[in-house]
Structures are given as structure tokens and as C-alpha cells.
Design a protein around this motif. Structure first.
Motif, short mmCIF file in Angstrom:
data_model
loop_
_atom_site.label_atom_id
_atom_site.label_comp_id
_atom_site.label_asym_id
_atom_site.label_seq_id
_atom_site.Cartn_x
_atom_site.Cartn_y
_atom_site.Cartn_z
N ASN A 181 0.82 -1.21 0.00
CA ASN A 181 0.00 0.00 0.00
C ASN A 181 0.86 1.26 0.00
O ASN A 181 0.47 2.28 -0.58
CB ASN A 181 -0.94 0.00 1.21
CG ASN A 181 -2.09 -0.97 1.05
OD1 ASN A 181 -2.39 -1.42 -0.05
ND2 ASN A 181 -2.74 -1.31 2.15
N GLY A 182 2.02 1.20 0.66
CA GLY A 182 2.93 2.33 0.61
C GLY A 182 3.43 2.61 -0.80
O GLY A 182 3.48 3.77 -1.24
N GLN A 183 3.77 1.55 -1.52
CA GLN A 183 4.23 1.72 -2.90
C GLN A 183 3.11 2.19 -3.80
O GLN A 183 3.32 3.03 -4.70
CB GLN A 183 4.81 0.39 -3.42
CG GLN A 183 5.35 0.46 -4.84
CD GLN A 183 6.44 1.50 -5.01
OE1 GLN A 183 7.20 1.79 -4.07
NE2 GLN A 183 6.54 2.09 -6.19
N LEU A 184 1.89 1.70 -3.56
CA LEU A 184 0.74 2.14 -4.35
C LEU A 184 0.50 3.64 -4.13
O LEU A 184 0.16 4.37 -5.06
CB LEU A 184 -0.50 1.34 -3.97
CG LEU A 184 -1.75 1.54 -4.85
CD1 LEU A 184 -1.46 1.14 -6.30
CD2 LEU A 184 -2.92 0.73 -4.30
N GLY A 185 0.71 4.09 -2.88
CA GLY A 185 0.59 5.51 -2.60
C GLY A 185 1.63 6.33 -3.34
O GLY A 185 1.34 7.45 -3.79
N VAL A 186 2.84 5.80 -3.47
CA VAL A 186 3.89 6.50 -4.23
C VAL A 186 3.49 6.60 -5.70
O VAL A 186 3.66 7.65 -6.34
CB VAL A 186 5.23 5.77 -4.07
CG1 VAL A 186 6.28 6.35 -5.02
CG2 VAL A 186 5.72 5.84 -2.63
N VAL A 187 2.96 5.50 -6.25
CA VAL A 187 2.56 5.49 -7.67
C VAL A 187 1.45 6.51 -7.93
O VAL A 187 1.49 7.24 -8.91
CB VAL A 187 2.10 4.07 -8.08
CG1 VAL A 187 1.50 4.08 -9.49
CG2 VAL A 187 3.27 3.09 -8.02
N PHE A 188 0.45 6.54 -7.04
CA PHE A 188 -0.66 7.47 -7.21
C PHE A 188 -0.32 8.90 -6.78
O PHE A 188 -1.03 9.84 -7.15
CB PHE A 188 -1.87 7.00 -6.38
CG PHE A 188 -2.55 5.77 -6.91
CD1 PHE A 188 -2.42 5.40 -8.24
CD2 PHE A 188 -3.32 4.98 -6.08
CE1 PHE A 188 -3.06 4.26 -8.73
CE2 PHE A 188 -3.97 3.85 -6.56
CZ PHE A 188 -3.83 3.48 -7.89
N GLY A 189 0.73 9.05 -5.99
CA GLY A 189 1.02 10.34 -5.41
C GLY A 189 0.05 10.71 -4.31
O GLY A 189 -0.09 11.88 -3.96
N SER A 190 -0.62 9.70 -3.74
CA SER A 190 -1.63 9.95 -2.70
C SER A 190 -1.80 8.70 -1.85
O SER A 190 -2.21 7.65 -2.36
CB SER A 190 -2.97 10.33 -3.34
OG SER A 190 -4.01 10.29 -2.38
N ALA A 191 -1.49 8.83 -0.54
CA ALA A 191 -1.73 7.72 0.37
C ALA A 191 -3.22 7.46 0.53
O ALA A 191 -3.65 6.31 0.71
CB ALA A 191 -1.10 8.01 1.73
N LEU A 192 -4.04 8.52 0.45
CA LEU A 192 -5.49 8.35 0.53
C LEU A 192 -6.00 7.52 -0.64
O LEU A 192 -6.85 6.64 -0.48
CB LEU A 192 -6.18 9.72 0.54
CG LEU A 192 -6.30 10.44 1.88
CD1 LEU A 192 -6.87 11.84 1.66
CD2 LEU A 192 -7.16 9.65 2.85
N GLY A 193 -5.50 7.81 -1.83
CA GLY A 193 -5.91 7.05 -3.01
C GLY A 193 -5.54 5.59 -2.91
O GLY A 193 -6.31 4.70 -3.28
N ALA A 194 -4.34 5.32 -2.38
CA ALA A 194 -3.91 3.94 -2.20
C ALA A 194 -4.80 3.21 -1.21
O ALA A 194 -5.19 2.05 -1.42
CB ALA A 194 -2.46 3.90 -1.72
#
Length: 303
Positions: A181-194
Motif C-alpha cells: 500500500n505504501g508503494q501504491l501511494g507513491v505510484v498514485f502520489g496519494s496515500a489516501l488514493g492507495a
């Protein structure tokens, strides 16, 4: 330092979520239905937060070409949640907590050391190992009371050891979920989105499970149904967001440990004051020393 304190705060919401979801389970009759309601509430809370703060839905196209595991955080969350349901009657309360935590710490350090799931690399050394050992020892101290043994479940022999191994594996899955989920937040540029995407996968997975089991919705109106039993999903959303936000900042290992410190502190507070309908049990000296060991473990790794 602020990130560490935020991690501790995120951890404190987990025992409150557990109490709320346990109470919800009593009212709806099925743990899987309770989990579905909790995930659905968390999903709606995150959707609202994303629309208000990010002003747009997660840009899924940015994850095109990423490994398949980037989408697995929500599914791992369901596996961990369901795993605890099966562990408790077989291992008892102490092992159900300690063994997954051991797996979380081990996997967190391994992810940091090898840079798994594209996580920041933090090489394993004697200091980090010492911090991890202090934390696990502290967890054991906070869980045990005078005269309480590690056993308490209904399994024995090879079956017992198989469930113990499963407990460690479930904890490893939880640490992997944090890194993913941390990496997904980096990809999206948003921890909320992840966190939103993670909860969406969790809702879909639980929906299929409930349909397969043919669970029917019911609400026992005679049970009282306190208002706070509905907040588990919101607190779970806070937890997943916290993991996604902190993992790239602190590394998976330290994120796991700070959240575990908050989790155990929150659990002791609920027991000590008898909050949320819990049976009141005074904090013992052993538990206070255990919590101090956990603080020392986190401090050793951070400093």
C-alpha cells in the motif's frame, strides 16, 4: 519524530476497531458480514476524503505496467482479518497476538533489507535486530498476566505447530500489505488514493465470500446496538491510510513497529479503564515493563 508519533496514534485505533467490529459481529451474527460492513464503511469514508482532499479519484492508469502485486494490499488485509478469526479458538488470545506480530516484525525487517515491493532499503544490522527483539519481548510482556500461559487454544501436536506457523505467516502478510500500500501511494502520489483502492479490493473480496457462504443480512435489534459499533470501518480506513503514508517515510520495518507500539498501548488503556464494554483489568507491572521495552525497541531502531 512526528512520523513516529503519528504511527503510534494509528496503532492506538486498532484495538478500538477490534472492539467495534466484535460488537458489530454480535449484532449481525457473522464475522464475514461484520467485516463486509466495516470495509464498506471504511471505503465510503475514504471515498469522501479523496474527493474532498485530492479532488479526484486515484489515477489507476499510472499503475499500468506495474507488477500484479501492486493491487494485492486489500486482499491481503482480508486474509489477515480472516486468519485471526481462525487462529483465536485454536491458539488462545496470547499466541493469536504474539505470533502474527513476530511475523510482522520479521517480514518488515526483511522487506527493508532486500527492498522488496520497491520499498526503501534499510540494511539489517545488529542494532535493528536488537530493536526488533526488544519489541517482541515487550509485546509478550504486555500480553501475559500472572499465572497466564502461552497455551489456551484447542489444538495440539502437529496441528498446534501448523497453526502457530500460520500465525507467523499471517503476520508476514500484514507487513507485506503495509509495503504494498505504501508503494501504491507513491505510484498514485496519494496515500489516501492507495487506501481507497485497497479498501475497494477488500470490499469486493468480502462480498464474494459472503455470497459464497450465502450469509444473509440481519440486525439483532434486541442486542442494544451501540452507535460506536459502526465506527470500525472508519478506524480501519485510518489504519490503512497511516500504513500507506508512513511506509515510504519510515520504511516498512519501523512503520510496523511504531504501529504495534500504539496498538499495545491502546489495548492496555481499554483494559485498564474498561472502555467500550471491555472487562476492566488493571495494568500490571509486567505489562508496564513490556510497554517500556517496546518503546526502547522502537527508539533503538529510530535513533
Amino acid at each position: 519524530m512526528l512520523a513516529v508519533l503519528f504511527g503510534v496514534f494509528v496503532g492506538t485505533v486498532m484495538p478500538i476497531q477490534t472492539s467495534a467490529n466484535s460488537r458489530l459481529r454480535r449484532s449481525v451474527g457473522s464475522p464475514f458480514l461484520a467485516s463486509l460492513v466495516s470495509f464498506a464503511v471504511g471505503f465510503l469514508a475514504l471515498l469522501l476524503a479523496v474527493l474532498l482532499i485530492d479532488a479526484h479519484l486515484p489515477p489507476l492508469s499510472q499503475a499500468t505496467g506495474m507488477p500484479v502485486w501492486i493491487w494485492s494490499g486489500g486482499i491481503l488485509g482480508v486474509v489477515v482479518l480472516t486468519g485471526n478469526i481462525f487462529l483465536f479458538p485454536r491458539l488462545g488470545s496470547v499466541q493469536t497476538v504474539v505470533l502474527p506480530i513476530t511475523g510482522q516484525v520479521m517480514m518488515g525487517l526483511l522487506i527493508d533489507h532486500l527492498g522488496l515491493f520497491h520499498a526503501p532499503v534499510h540494511r539489517l544490522d545488529a542494532v535493528r535486530v536488537l530493536g526488533a527483539l526488544l519489541l517482541v519481548a515487550g509485546v509478550l510482556g504486555t500480553m501475559l498476566r500472572p499465572g497466564q500461559a502461552l497455551s489456551g487454544g484447542h489444538s495440539s501436536g502437529w496441528s498446534l505447530w501448523a497453526w502457530r506457523a500460520a500465525g507467523v505467516v499471517f503476520g508476514m502478510f500484514s507487513a507485506a500489505q503495509t509495503a504494498i500500500n505504501g508503494q501504491l501511494g507513491v505510484v498514485f502520489g496519494s496515500a489516501l488514493g492507495a487506501a481507497l483502492v485497497s479498501f475497494a479490493f477488500g470490499v469486493v473480496t468480502l462480498l464474494f465470500i459472503n455470497l459464497a457462504l450465502r450469509n444473509r443480512w440481519r440486525l439483532d435489534v434486541s442486542a442494544g446496538n451501540p452507535w460506536w459499533m459502526w465506527i470500525g470501518g472508519f478506524l480501519g480506513a485510518t489504519f490503512v491510510f497511516g500504513n500507506a503514508f508512513l511506509s515510504p517515510v519510515l520504511g516498512t520495518g519501523l512503520t510496523v513497529m511504531t504501529i504495534l507500539l500504539g496498538l499495545m498501548a491502546g489495548s492496555l488503556l481499554i483494559d485498564h479503564f474498561g472502555l467500550l464494554g471491555a472487562h476492566r483489568r488493571r495494568v500490571t507491572l509486567l505489562q508496564a515493563l513490556g510497554l517500556a521495552l517496546m518503546v526502547a525497541g522502537v527508539g533503538v531502531i529510530r535513533l
